[in-house]
Design a protein around this motif. Structure first.
Motif, short mmCIF file in Angstrom:
data_model
loop_
_atom_site.label_atom_id
_atom_site.label_comp_id
_atom_site.label_asym_id
_atom_site.label_seq_id
_atom_site.Cartn_x
_atom_site.Cartn_y
_atom_site.Cartn_z
N LEU A 26 81.33 46.76 54.58
CA LEU A 26 81.07 45.29 54.81
C LEU A 26 82.14 43.98 53.82
O LEU A 26 83.15 43.95 54.43
N GLN A 27 81.44 44.26 52.88
CA GLN A 27 81.96 43.85 51.60
C GLN A 27 83.54 43.97 51.66
O GLN A 27 84.44 43.02 51.42
N VAL A 28 84.08 45.51 51.05
CA VAL A 28 85.69 45.53 50.77
C VAL A 28 85.80 45.49 52.07
O VAL A 28 87.17 44.34 52.02
N THR A 29 85.85 45.11 53.23
CA THR A 29 87.04 44.94 54.56
C THR A 29 87.16 43.74 54.15
O THR A 29 88.02 42.73 54.67
N ILE A 30 86.00 42.43 54.01
CA ILE A 30 85.86 41.18 54.33
C ILE A 30 86.73 40.32 53.26
O ILE A 30 87.49 39.94 53.33
N LYS A 31 86.96 41.62 52.16
CA LYS A 31 87.70 40.90 50.93
C LYS A 31 89.21 41.47 51.58
O LYS A 31 89.99 40.71 50.90
N VAL A 32 89.17 42.16 51.87
CA VAL A 32 90.49 42.48 51.71
C VAL A 32 91.02 41.40 53.14
O VAL A 32 92.41 41.82 53.49
N LEU A 33 90.22 41.17 54.59
CA LEU A 33 90.90 40.37 55.47
C LEU A 33 90.27 39.19 55.22
O LEU A 33 91.42 38.26 55.89
N ILE A 34 89.89 38.67 54.23
CA ILE A 34 90.41 37.10 53.39
C ILE A 34 91.36 36.90 53.30
O ILE A 34 91.86 35.24 54.28
N PRO A 35 92.94 37.79 52.69
CA PRO A 35 93.41 36.89 53.17
C PRO A 35 94.08 37.51 54.05
O PRO A 35 95.24 35.76 54.60
N VAL A 36 94.16 38.06 54.89
CA VAL A 36 94.61 37.55 56.68
C VAL A 36 95.14 36.98 57.44
O VAL A 36 95.15 36.23 57.72
N LEU A 39 95.76 33.40 55.99
CA LEU A 39 97.70 33.54 56.15
C LEU A 39 98.18 33.51 57.86
O LEU A 39 98.81 32.61 57.86
N TYR A 40 97.28 33.66 58.53
CA TYR A 40 97.32 33.11 59.64
C TYR A 40 96.99 32.23 60.43
O TYR A 40 97.33 31.37 61.13
N SER A 41 95.51 31.66 58.99
CA SER A 41 95.32 30.34 59.49
C SER A 41 96.43 29.57 59.12
O SER A 41 96.98 28.35 60.20
N LEU A 42 97.00 29.97 58.04
CA LEU A 42 98.36 28.87 57.78
C LEU A 42 99.40 29.38 58.69
O LEU A 42 100.01 27.88 58.74
N LEU A 60 89.65 27.05 62.65
CA LEU A 60 88.80 28.34 63.61
C LEU A 60 88.73 29.62 62.41
O LEU A 60 88.04 30.24 62.14
N VAL A 61 90.01 29.74 62.49
CA VAL A 61 90.30 31.20 62.41
C VAL A 61 89.75 31.55 60.24
O VAL A 61 89.55 32.50 60.88
N ILE A 62 89.76 29.93 59.73
CA ILE A 62 89.64 30.43 58.77
C ILE A 62 88.16 30.28 57.87
O ILE A 62 87.64 30.89 57.18
N SER A 63 87.38 29.35 59.09
CA SER A 63 86.48 29.34 58.81
C SER A 63 85.85 30.76 59.21
O SER A 63 84.89 30.87 59.11
N ILE A 64 85.79 31.19 60.52
CA ILE A 64 85.02 32.68 60.87
C ILE A 64 85.47 34.28 59.26
O ILE A 64 84.28 34.31 58.94
N GLY A 65 86.13 33.88 58.59
CA GLY A 65 86.76 34.59 57.54
C GLY A 65 85.70 34.14 56.86
O GLY A 65 84.98 34.65 56.19
N LEU A 66 85.22 32.79 56.61
CA LEU A 66 84.91 32.58 55.00
C LEU A 66 82.77 32.82 56.04
O LEU A 66 81.85 32.65 55.13
N ILE A 67 82.52 32.44 57.08
CA ILE A 67 81.67 32.98 57.24
C ILE A 67 81.11 34.49 57.58
O ILE A 67 79.90 34.60 56.93
#
Length: 155
Positions: A26-36, A39-42, A60-67
């Protein structure tokens, strides 16, 4: 049954300032997905003032990533890494939105009347008060969601 996973069972550990689910996958996946997520949020934010999208859904998209980051690493670690002050972020968003709504009145137009410039940025489009409003909504929604999430995850 699942209570032991959130209360210091074999996988997660209790962290200062909230619970975290400590699994390497989960930790590695989140580290990889946060930039995604970012970018999609922007993309949604800057596309939204001319097409479907905009500040709310982008936030909402970037908040989900941060959650997800809070779930994987805990609230304290998320706040430390991203240096987020949710109240300041929401306040800046409200100020930007208010400015986008009221500045047109200074030039003789109505409240919330869109002002457009001749400046065009590749990939974003023409700079306008609509874009400033969307950015304000973006910050306000991120701030509000994260303030709630920080409070919920710290309990």
């Amino acid at each position: 049954m699942y209570d032991r996973y959130w209360r210091g069972g074999p996988y997660p550990s209790k962290t200062e300032g909230g619970q975290a689910m400590r699994t390497t996958i989960l930790q590695v996946t989140i580290k990889v997905l946060i930039p995604v997520f970012l970018l999609y949020s922007l993309y949604l934010l800057f596309r939204g003032h001319d097409h479907p999208g905009g500040g709310f859904i982008a936030a909402l998209v970037i908040s989900i990533g941060l959650i997800f980051h809070m779930i994987a690493f805990g609230v304290s670690e998320t706040q430390r890494v991203y240096k987020i002050d949710a109240i300041k972020l929401a306040s800046i968003g409200l100020l930007l939105s208010f400015m986008a709504a009221t500045v047109p009145m200074l030039v003789g137009d109505g409240f919330f009347h869109a002002l457009w410039t001749d400046v065009e940025i590749v990939g974003i489009g023409t700079i306008s008060s609509v874009l400033v409003f969307d950015i304000g909504v973006y910050f306000a929604v991120i701030g509000a969601i994260l303030k709630i999430a920080f409070a919920v995850f710290k309990e």
